[in-house]
Design an enzyme around this catalytic site. Structure first.
Site, PDB file in Angstrom:
ATOM      1  NE  ARG A  23      -1.209  12.111   1.816  1.00 50.44           N
ATOM      2  CZ  ARG A  23      -2.260  11.355   1.539  1.00 50.44           C
ATOM      3  NH1 ARG A  23      -2.107  10.225   0.848  1.00 50.44           N
ATOM      4  NH2 ARG A  23      -3.468  11.702   1.930  1.00 50.44           N
ATOM      5  CG  HIS A  27      -1.120  10.583   6.939  1.00 52.79           C
ATOM      6  ND1 HIS A  27      -2.491  10.566   6.792  1.00 52.79           N
ATOM      7  CD2 HIS A  27      -0.675  11.599   6.161  1.00 52.79           C
ATOM      8  CE1 HIS A  27      -2.861  11.531   5.965  1.00 52.79           C
ATOM      9  NE2 HIS A  27      -1.772  12.165   5.557  1.00 52.79           N
ATOM     10  CB  SER A  37       0.117   3.248  15.318  1.00 50.75           C
ATOM     11  OG  SER A  37       0.241   4.643  15.121  1.00 50.75           O
ATOM     12  CD  GLU A  46      -2.657   5.469  13.841  1.00 50.79           C
ATOM     13  OE1 GLU A  46      -1.944   5.988  12.948  1.00 50.79           O
ATOM     14  OE2 GLU A  46      -2.243   5.262  14.992  1.00 50.79           O
ATOM     15  CG  ASN A  52      -4.656   7.459   7.384  1.00 52.91           C
ATOM     16  OD1 ASN A  52      -4.208   8.563   7.118  1.00 52.91           O
ATOM     17  ND2 ASN A  52      -4.685   6.982   8.620  1.00 52.91           N
ATOM     18  CG  HIS A 150       2.563  19.472   0.082  1.00 51.80           C
ATOM     19  ND1 HIS A 150       1.637  20.293   0.682  1.00 51.80           N
ATOM     20  CD2 HIS A 150       2.300  18.219   0.560  1.00 51.80           C
ATOM     21  CE1 HIS A 150       0.854  19.587   1.480  1.00 51.80           C
ATOM     22  NE2 HIS A 150       1.244  18.328   1.429  1.00 51.80           N
ATOM     23  CB  THR A 151       9.099  20.053  -2.987  1.00 54.75           C
ATOM     24  OG1 THR A 151       9.838  20.393  -4.163  1.00 54.75           O
ATOM     25  CG2 THR A 151       9.839  18.947  -2.258  1.00 54.75           C
ATOM     26  CG  ASP A 204       7.094  21.730  -7.734  1.00 54.99           C
ATOM     27  OD1 ASP A 204       6.764  22.457  -8.685  1.00 54.99           O
ATOM     28  OD2 ASP A 204       8.230  21.756  -7.237  1.00 54.99           O
ATOM     29  CB  THR A 207      10.966  20.468 -10.093  1.00 51.37           C
ATOM     30  OG1 THR A 207      10.702  21.181  -8.869  1.00 51.37           O
ATOM     31  CG2 THR A 207      11.623  21.410 -11.087  1.00 51.37           C
ATOM     32  CG  ASP A 212      13.051  21.464  -6.411  1.00 52.58           C
ATOM     33  OD1 ASP A 212      11.908  21.639  -5.910  1.00 52.58           O
ATOM     34  OD2 ASP A 212      13.232  21.279  -7.629  1.00 52.58           O
TER      35      ASP A 212
END
Length: 285
Positions: A23, A27, A37, A46, A52, A150-151, A204, A207, A212
Site C-alpha cells: 500500500r 501511495h 516522496s 505527503e 495517508n 487487496h488480496t 479478503d 485468505t 492469491d
C-alpha cells in the site's frame, strides 16, 4: 537480498507488514511518481495528509535502507528500496517474483497538496478510478490487476462504511446492491455502530494473509470489501477480466507482473531530477 532479509524479518514479527509495504508503494507512485516522496516526514508533506494517516511500513523501509547503506553507501535510492520491499512483500505472501527495474532517484519535493487528487478512494466508481489511472498511463487491465493488491491486508471499518445506512432505530443495514447481504451482515458483526475506530477486518475474508486470486473469486460472489472493489465485477467493462483472474491464478500473476512493472515506472526521476537520500524520512540537506 538485504531488502528481502529486512522484509522477511519484519514480517515474522508482524504479519501485516507485506500489505503495508504494498500500500505504501501505491501511495508513493500514484502521487509524485515512484520517487520515495511519501516517506518524507514533516508538516505539509505527503505523509502528513490525513489520507495517508493509516499508512504503515515506514520503519521497514528505513531499516532496509540502513542495511543497504552499510554495503552500498549513497548508491541505492529510497525509491528503489521501497519498490524492492513491495516486490518482496508480494513474493513472501505467495505471489510472483517480479524482476523490477532499478535506478530511480529520490524526489526533492513532498507536498500534502498533491495527495488527494491522485489517490483512489474506496467509494469510487469505475469512471473515477479510470480517470486517475489514465492520468498515470495505466489502463483498465492495469486497474483490475493492481486491485488484486487487496488480496492481502486489513482495513478500518470507516473505509467501507459508505456501504451501509442507518435506519430510524439506529440499526445499520447493507445498502450497496453490489454487496452480498450475508457478507455485509458479517462485516457489521465485526464493525457495529460506534465501533472502536482501531478495529480492522481482512480485505479478503477467505485468505487474508496469502497473495492469491481468491480476491477475484470473492468479487464474483459479491464479497468485495470496498465499493471500488465490487464495481470491477459489477461493470461490464472489467467483468470478464475479473472472471479470468478468478478462474486462473496463473493469469492473475501474469497480469500482476505486467501491471506492477508499469506501476513502478510512473514518474521515475533520474539524473539531476532527484537525489539519493541518506535517510528516507528526510530530504538531503
Amino acid at each position: 537480498m538485504l531488502v528481502t532479509d529486512a522484509v522477511r524479518s519484519a514480517s515474522t514479527f508482524d504479519q501485516t507488514v507485506p500489505a503495508k509495504l504494498l500500500r505504501l508503494l501505491f501511495h508513493d507512485c500514484m502521487v509524485e511518481g515512484c520517487d520515495g516522496s511519501v516517506l518524507v516526514e514533516g508538516n505539509g508533506t505527503e505523509r502528513a495528509d490525513p489520507a495517508n494517516a493509516s499508512l504503515g511500513g515506514f520503519q521497514v523501509v528505513e531499516s532496509a535502507k540502513a542495511l543497504v547503506e552499510v554495503f552500498c553507501p549513497s548508491t541505492v535510492s529510497c525509491a528503489d528500496v521501497l519498490v524492492l520491499a513491495a516486490r518482496d512483500a508480494v513474493r513472501l505472501g505467495g505471489g510472483p517474483n517480479v524482476r523490477v527495474l532499478m535506478g530511480r532517484k529520490d524526489g526533492r519535493v513532498s507536498s500534502e497538496a498533491n495527495v488527494r487528487a491522485n489517490i483512489v478512494d474506496t467509494t469510487f466508481d469505475l469512471d473515477q478510478m479510470t480517470k486517475i489511472f489514465s492520468s498515470k498511463a495505466l489502463n483498465l487491465d492495469d486497474l483490475v490487476a493492481l486491485s488484486g493488491a487487496h488480496t492481502i491486508g486489513r482495513s478500518h471499518c470507516s473505509a467501507f462504511s459508505d456501504r451501509f445506512a442507518q435506519d430510524s432505530k439506529g440499526k445499520l443495514t447493507p445498502t450497496d446492491p453490489l454487496l452480498d447481504k450475508k457478507y455485509g451482515n458479517d462485516l457489521l458483526s465485526q464493525c457495529p455502530r460506534n465501533a472502536d475506530p482501531s478495529i480492522t477486518v481482512d480485505n479478503d475474508p477467505e485468505t487474508g494473509l496469502v497473495f492469491d486470486n481468491v480476491y477475484y473469486q470473492n468479487l464474483v460472489m459479491g464479497k468485495g470489501l470496498f465499493h471500488s472493489d465490487s464495481v470491477l465485477f459489477g461493470d461490464t467493462r472489467t467483468r470478464n477480466k475479473v472472471l479470468r483472474f478468478a478462474e486462473s491464478e496463473e493469469s492473475f500473476f501474469e497480469g500482476w507482473e505486467r501491471s506492477f512493472l508499469r506501476l513502478t515506472s510512473i514518474g521515475v526521476k533520474t539524473g539531476n531530477q532527484g537525489e539519493i537520500r541518506r535517510l528516507c524520512r528526510e530530504i538531503n540537506g
